[in-house]
Design a protein around this motif. Structure first.
Motif, PDB file in Angstrom:
ATOM      1  N   UNK A  91       6.295   7.218   9.030  1.00 54.05           N
ATOM      2  CA  UNK A  91       6.724   8.426   8.331  1.00 54.05           C
ATOM      3  C   UNK A  91       7.485   8.121   7.058  1.00 54.05           C
ATOM      4  N   UNK A  92       8.255   7.038   7.086  1.00 49.96           N
ATOM      5  CA  UNK A  92       8.986   6.632   5.888  1.00 49.96           C
ATOM      6  C   UNK A  92       8.089   5.909   4.899  1.00 49.96           C
ATOM      7  N   UNK A  93       7.393   4.876   5.386  1.00 47.93           N
ATOM      8  CA  UNK A  93       6.605   4.052   4.466  1.00 47.93           C
ATOM      9  C   UNK A  93       5.463   4.832   3.827  1.00 47.93           C
ATOM     10  N   UNK A 124      10.011  18.977   5.726  1.00 46.23           N
ATOM     11  CA  UNK A 124       9.484  19.193   7.079  1.00 46.23           C
ATOM     12  C   UNK A 124       9.058  17.872   7.709  1.00 46.23           C
ATOM     13  N   UNK A 125       8.508  16.986   6.886  1.00 45.54           N
ATOM     14  CA  UNK A 125       8.141  15.660   7.376  1.00 45.54           C
ATOM     15  C   UNK A 125       9.379  14.923   7.876  1.00 45.54           C
ATOM     16  N   UNK A 126      10.486  15.041   7.158  1.00 40.52           N
ATOM     17  CA  UNK A 126      11.702  14.325   7.541  1.00 40.52           C
ATOM     18  C   UNK A 126      12.366  14.934   8.775  1.00 40.52           C
ATOM     19  N   UNK A 127      12.099  16.195   9.050  1.00 38.60           N
ATOM     20  CA  UNK A 127      12.507  16.750  10.336  1.00 38.60           C
ATOM     21  C   UNK A 127      11.740  16.045  11.457  1.00 38.60           C
ATOM     22  N   UNK A 128      10.462  15.790  11.195  1.00 37.01           N
ATOM     23  CA  UNK A 128       9.673  15.043  12.166  1.00 37.01           C
ATOM     24  C   UNK A 128      10.208  13.637  12.362  1.00 37.01           C
ATOM     25  N   UNK A 129      10.622  12.982  11.276  1.00 38.93           N
ATOM     26  CA  UNK A 129      11.217  11.644  11.360  1.00 38.93           C
ATOM     27  C   UNK A 129      12.493  11.679  12.194  1.00 38.93           C
ATOM     28  N   UNK A 130      13.290  12.708  12.002  1.00 33.75           N
ATOM     29  CA  UNK A 130      14.535  12.868  12.764  1.00 33.75           C
ATOM     30  C   UNK A 130      14.253  12.984  14.267  1.00 33.75           C
ATOM     31  N   UNK A 143      20.190   6.505  10.613  1.00 30.24           N
ATOM     32  CA  UNK A 143      19.444   6.435   9.365  1.00 30.24           C
ATOM     33  C   UNK A 143      18.598   7.667   9.104  1.00 30.24           C
ATOM     34  N   UNK A 144      18.065   8.262  10.165  1.00 23.32           N
ATOM     35  CA  UNK A 144      17.213   9.445   9.986  1.00 23.32           C
ATOM     36  C   UNK A 144      18.000  10.632   9.439  1.00 23.32           C
ATOM     37  N   UNK A 145      19.312  10.664   9.681  1.00 24.84           N
ATOM     38  CA  UNK A 145      20.135  11.761   9.172  1.00 24.84           C
ATOM     39  C   UNK A 145      20.172  11.767   7.641  1.00 24.84           C
ATOM     40  N   UNK A 146      20.054  10.603   7.039  1.00 25.95           N
ATOM     41  CA  UNK A 146      20.051  10.522   5.572  1.00 25.95           C
ATOM     42  C   UNK A 146      18.835  11.249   4.993  1.00 25.95           C
ATOM     43  N   UNK A 202       0.835  -1.208   0.000  1.00 29.95           N
ATOM     44  CA  UNK A 202       0.000   0.000   0.000  1.00 29.95           C
ATOM     45  C   UNK A 202       0.864   1.250   0.000  1.00 29.95           C
ATOM     46  N   UNK A 203       2.020   1.186   0.658  1.00 29.46           N
ATOM     47  CA  UNK A 203       2.905   2.348   0.689  1.00 29.46           C
ATOM     48  C   UNK A 203       3.409   2.685  -0.703  1.00 29.46           C
TER      49      UNK A 203
END
Length: 506
Positions: A290-292, A478-484, A351-354, A39-40
């Motif tokens: 957040x990733x998927x 901005x989403x990936x800042x949230x993931x971080x 991994x989140x830094x990537x 689904x992702x």
């Protein structure tokens, strides 16, 4: 005396075939893993077909929310009525939801049908893991669950790739319909080979607690998704929903303290390991969703790659996850729970830094590398949390304890999808009203639907496409800042785990 006993004596013991039961559970896990990863990868194509990008995150949140609400209920039901009937019932509901999802003609309908699918999925994974905990000793369980995670991961590896192939060469509805034969095989295996004895007793299910939780969390999710987008943060609607959330949460905790059979027994949270592990599981669940949820949109919408390439970037995460889980099952016995979990927390943070540094020029390989490292982190933490939580309680509470961990992961997924989806919508709407949008009202949220639709993309003017991609890049960053932030919280959570678990796991 236990409320339910997996048959361990006499004639019934001979009827329970552990290898076949394990195989049946693995098939159901394959079904669940395939569902989440397919689904992702397929969602950009689904949005391109059905429209409604503003409801994008609801497709994930609705499924996870219903799972989160029902997982503790199924855990309690399995302790009262037995694992077998609850497990089978969950699969049947899941298959019904899968059929309806494939028939959906609008995004609203798909969200509703995902609720039904989630209603059944709440029983599949937690009860399956609980059955494994019942059938195998502690030493066997660490090895079995490492193998279990490996097989689960293999199915996850196939998911993104199969999803990419399905949406590219057939129709996205098959991502749901392919669950049907898998679910039927799992049901047949459990019916034939799992036999258990149940002691008759009075049953009590916490429907009131479940209802209060559902109302409260749903209100919060609507706030996170629609706040600053459809309604301003100071609007009456947002204020009312926050009030419902607060009152619902207070009433839920008050009710759980006096309920005879609470949905979430608060006493298990007095166990420091369970409380800490479940808190870290919550943030890791939000991190993974957040990733998927949003990485395929970045790969396809911003970088312009195909669904197959987007599937690759998620596949590598599901490669790292089972490999790390398998290694983690051995590390637990050698160095203990806390060091193994901390290693996982550090990997997730790394991994989140990537993704924090991701841009279109770095390409899919950069995103895939980050996914792989995060997968390692999730594999190490998930195996340590689940194995040790099951070992920290007696049999009567094992179903509820297992369900509590699954509950927190699903709750994290629900809240994470809503929170990060809300950030995405808010940031993109902010971009539309900024000076960076030179086309003004000609560009809207619906422009993303067209961007993700291959036929619509061909009709989109070059200037409009560049602006939409630029806005989507800013919003997803901005989403990936949230993931971080979520990865950092997960790592911190592992550092607070008790140190005394090493000897208990040997």
């Amino acid at each position: 005396m236990s409320q339910l006993t997996i048959a361990q004596s006499g004639q019934t013991e001979k009827k329970t075939q552990r290898p076949f039961v394990l195989a049946a559970i693995i098939v159901s896990m394959f079904m669940a893993a395939i569902e989440m990863t397919i689904i992702s990868t397929a969602m950009p194509s689904v949005v391109g077909d059905l429209g409604g990008f503003s409801l994008y995150s609801w497709v994930f949140s609705a499924f996870s929310l219903m799972q989160a609400v029902t997982t503790p209920i199924y855990g309690k039901l399995s302790d009262l009525f037995g694992r077998k009937p609850v497990f089978i019932t969950g699969i049947i509901i899941f298959l019904l939801g899968s059929i309806l999802c494939g028939l959906a003609k609008s995004m609203v309908a798909l969200v509703i049908f995902r609720l039904i699918q989630g209603l059944g999925a709440g029983a599949v994974q937690p009860i399956g893991i609980t059955i494994v905990g019942d059938l195998y000793t502690l030493q066997e369980r660490a090895k079995i669950q490492g193998f279990f995670s490996s097989v689960f991961g293999i199915s996850s590896v196939l998911g993104p790739l199969v999803g990419g192939l399905i949406v590219q060469y057939t129709h996205w509805s098959w991502i749901f319909w392919m669950n049907i034969p898998l679910g039927i095989l799992s049901i047949i295996g459990v019916i034939l080979f799992l036999h258990e004895g149940i002691e008759k007793q009075k049953r009590s299910i916490d429907y009131a607690g479940s209802g209060l939780f559902f109302v409260s969390i749903t209100s919060l999710m609507i706030v996170l998704i629609q706040g600053g987008v459809k309604w301003s943060w100071t609007s009456l609607q947002i204020g009312s929903l926050l009030l419902v959330f607060a009152l619902g949460a207070i009433l839920f905790f008050l009710w759980e303290r006096k309920a005879s059979e609470p949905m979430m027994p608060l006493d298990i949270w007095k166990n420091r390991f369970i409380a800490t592990a479940n808190a870290a599981t919550f943030t890791s669940g939000a991190l993974v969703i957040g990733l998927t949820s949003f990485l395929p949109t970045y790969i396809q919408g911003v970088m312009g790659h195909s669904a197959i390439v987007a599937g690759f970037t998620l596949t590598v995460m599901t490669v790292g996850w089972p490999l790390a889980a398998l290694a983690g099952s051995q590390l637990i016995m050698k160095i203990g729970v806390r060091p193994t979990a901390v290693m996982g927390g550090i990997a997730a943070f790394t991994g989140s830094l990537f993704f924090l540094t991701l841009d279109p020029a770095k390409g899919a390989i950069w995103a895939g590398t980050g996914s792989f490292i995060i997968g390692i982190g999730m594999g190490l933490t998930s195996i340590t949390f689940m194995t040790s939580i099951q070992n920290s309680v007696d049999w009567q509470k094992r179903g509820v304890a297992t369900a509590s961990n699954m509950f927190m992961r699903l709750l994290g997924s629900s809240v994470g999808a809503a929170l990060l989806g809300g950030i995405l919508n808010m940031r993109f709407n902010g971009f539309l009203s900024s000076e960076n949008n030179s086309l003004g009202g000609a560009v809207s949220m619906n422009s993303i639907d067209q961007l993700l639709n291959s036929s619509g993309l061909q009709q989109m003017p070059e200037k409009e496409m560049q602006i939409v991609q630029s806005g989507l890049t800013i919003a997803l960053h901005s989403v990936y800042w949230g993931v971080f932030v979520l990865a950092a919280l997960t790592m911190i959570g592992t550092l607070f785990l008790p140190k005394a678990e090493k000897q208990d796991m040997r």
